[in-house]
Design a protein around this motif. Sequence first.
Motif, PDB file in Angstrom:
ATOM      1  N   SER A 230       0.776  -1.247  -0.028  1.00 40.82           N
ATOM      2  CA  SER A 230      -0.208  -0.032   0.043  1.00 40.82           C
ATOM      3  C   SER A 230       0.832   1.303   0.018  1.00 40.82           C
ATOM      4  O   SER A 230       2.141   1.152   0.144  1.00 40.82           O
ATOM      5  CB  SER A 230      -0.906  -0.006   1.365  1.00 40.82           C
ATOM      6  N   SER A 231       0.494   2.297  -0.252  1.00 35.79           N
ATOM      7  CA  SER A 231       0.858   3.716  -0.198  1.00 35.79           C
ATOM      8  C   SER A 231       1.567   4.184   1.066  1.00 35.79           C
ATOM      9  O   SER A 231       2.315   4.905   1.067  1.00 35.79           O
ATOM     10  CB  SER A 231       0.071   4.730  -0.684  1.00 35.79           C
ATOM     11  N   THR A 232       1.119   3.275   2.269  1.00 33.79           N
ATOM     12  CA  THR A 232       1.640   3.498   3.566  1.00 33.79           C
ATOM     13  C   THR A 232       2.750   2.516   3.904  1.00 33.79           C
ATOM     14  O   THR A 232       3.247   2.587   5.122  1.00 33.79           O
ATOM     15  CB  THR A 232       0.510   3.794   4.738  1.00 33.79           C
ATOM     16  N   GLY A 233       2.847   1.630   2.899  1.00 30.36           N
ATOM     17  CA  GLY A 233       3.991   0.725   3.148  1.00 30.36           C
ATOM     18  C   GLY A 233       3.783  -0.721   3.572  1.00 30.36           C
ATOM     19  O   GLY A 233       4.333  -1.635   3.521  1.00 30.36           O
ATOM     20  N   HIS A 292       0.134  -0.064  -6.211  1.00 34.92           N
ATOM     21  CA  HIS A 292      -0.204   0.034  -4.786  1.00 34.92           C
ATOM     22  C   HIS A 292      -1.923  -0.415  -4.866  1.00 34.92           C
ATOM     23  O   HIS A 292      -2.105  -1.229  -5.554  1.00 34.92           O
ATOM     24  CB  HIS A 292       0.083   1.329  -4.093  1.00 34.92           C
ATOM     25  N   GLU A 293      -2.526   0.324  -4.031  1.00 33.68           N
ATOM     26  CA  GLU A 293      -3.771   0.187  -3.752  1.00 33.68           C
ATOM     27  C   GLU A 293      -4.809   0.142  -4.977  1.00 33.68           C
ATOM     28  O   GLU A 293      -5.773  -0.445  -5.375  1.00 33.68           O
ATOM     29  CB  GLU A 293      -4.571   1.301  -2.871  1.00 33.68           C
TER      30      GLU A 293
END
Length: 454
Positions: A230-233, A292-293
């Motif tokens: 995800s973009s948050t890792g 990512h997502e």
Amino acid sequence: MPSRRDFMGGMGLGALVALGAVPVHAAMAAKPAFRAGSGRADIVFPASQFPIDGFTGQHDPLAVRVLLLDDGTTRLAIVVVDLTSIFDDLITAIKATVTDVAGIAAPNIIVSASHTFSAPHVFAAGQTPPGTDMKANAAAWQAVIQAARQAATRAFAMRQPARLGAGVGTSRVSVNRDVWTPYGWWLGADDAGDTDPTVSVLRIDRLDGRPLAVMTNFAVQSSVMDGSVSSTGGRLMTADLAGAAMRHVEAQYGPDATALFVVGAAGDQAPYLQASRPVVNADGQAGRIDIHEAGFAIVDLLGARLGAQIVDVAGKIRTADMPTLDIRRENIQVASQAFPPRTGRATGPVTTFAYTAGSPVSLPVVLVRIGDLALVGVQPELAAGLGARIRDHSPFAHTMVATMIDGGAKYMPDARSYDRYTYEARSSSFAKGAGEAACAQIAALLKQARPATR
């Protein structure tokens, strides 16, 4: 430190356990009506246990799906679990659970991983690789067993007189994942490569014509979100392509119908689009590009496309009464190569490679007859061309070639893959020619299993 995928590959040959042949149980006289039952249950991971095997959360549910069949003489169960692969001890525990609930002996139960790449690896105590969170792993184990018990209980309660039939269609959601680069063959999407678009479907109906279960066999890995973060890792669990397709089918037929996906000969097959796309950089090093997502939109798109084709095929099937069930377990001998070859799992394209021959190994084969349909089950991930070859040489009206059955044994590529030094060939525990030899032996077993008269 070896990666978890390296650890899994190292266990591949250990999964090739010797299984004695189980005699066929075929009804030769009048018998009770054919009965079937199906059930599904989500695998519920405690929120307090995250992260689990590197996953920080869950996008959509992983599930266990169970199909019970009984022709009055033979009873069998097919269990599909939304995991990447399933090791021996967990398979044994799942079978024991189904036996406890449904009274079906373990040799008549087959367990398959749907082969989503976005699920935790669940290990038995004492077999965990270095760095495993033991508490989270134990919680995941219990979650899988609990879901298996719930799904089997629902399937057992659902048992009723039933009819069944089979059909085939075509889907283009998969592509050959071996591509040529200036540095050798590597992973990607080759529109001109070998693929097997055949969608095989088994539909089981209640006597009023409403579907009770739909089982699909198709050559594609559920790897849209493989390696994507995800973009948050963090990574999110997902049943991926197979899960989305099965949910689409179940939505069409209502909450009392179960859709099962048994992965086909998909060792060299991938979804047409992936969230984390393999690339080869200008210096010849392998890399990935991740959206990512946004990749979950691809999961939904391809899942709906495959699911719609399954529903279309299922809708054209004419079901029939009184199918005969047989199940037998055999072993065939094939050539092996040292695994991991040299440095272990392939990490990038090469133009030369030295394979190391190993001793012959025993490969378990499960043959299930459901009326005019044969289900061939093996542990290794066959190349698509090998699966098509088995199907083409089968004497049955319909043949499903399923991999990841009762364990996993990494890749069994076709001979050409070794000449190309592909990822699959360099990551395989089987020698060049083993796949073709296995096909010939399986074809002979199918001819033996097909009775001369109906």
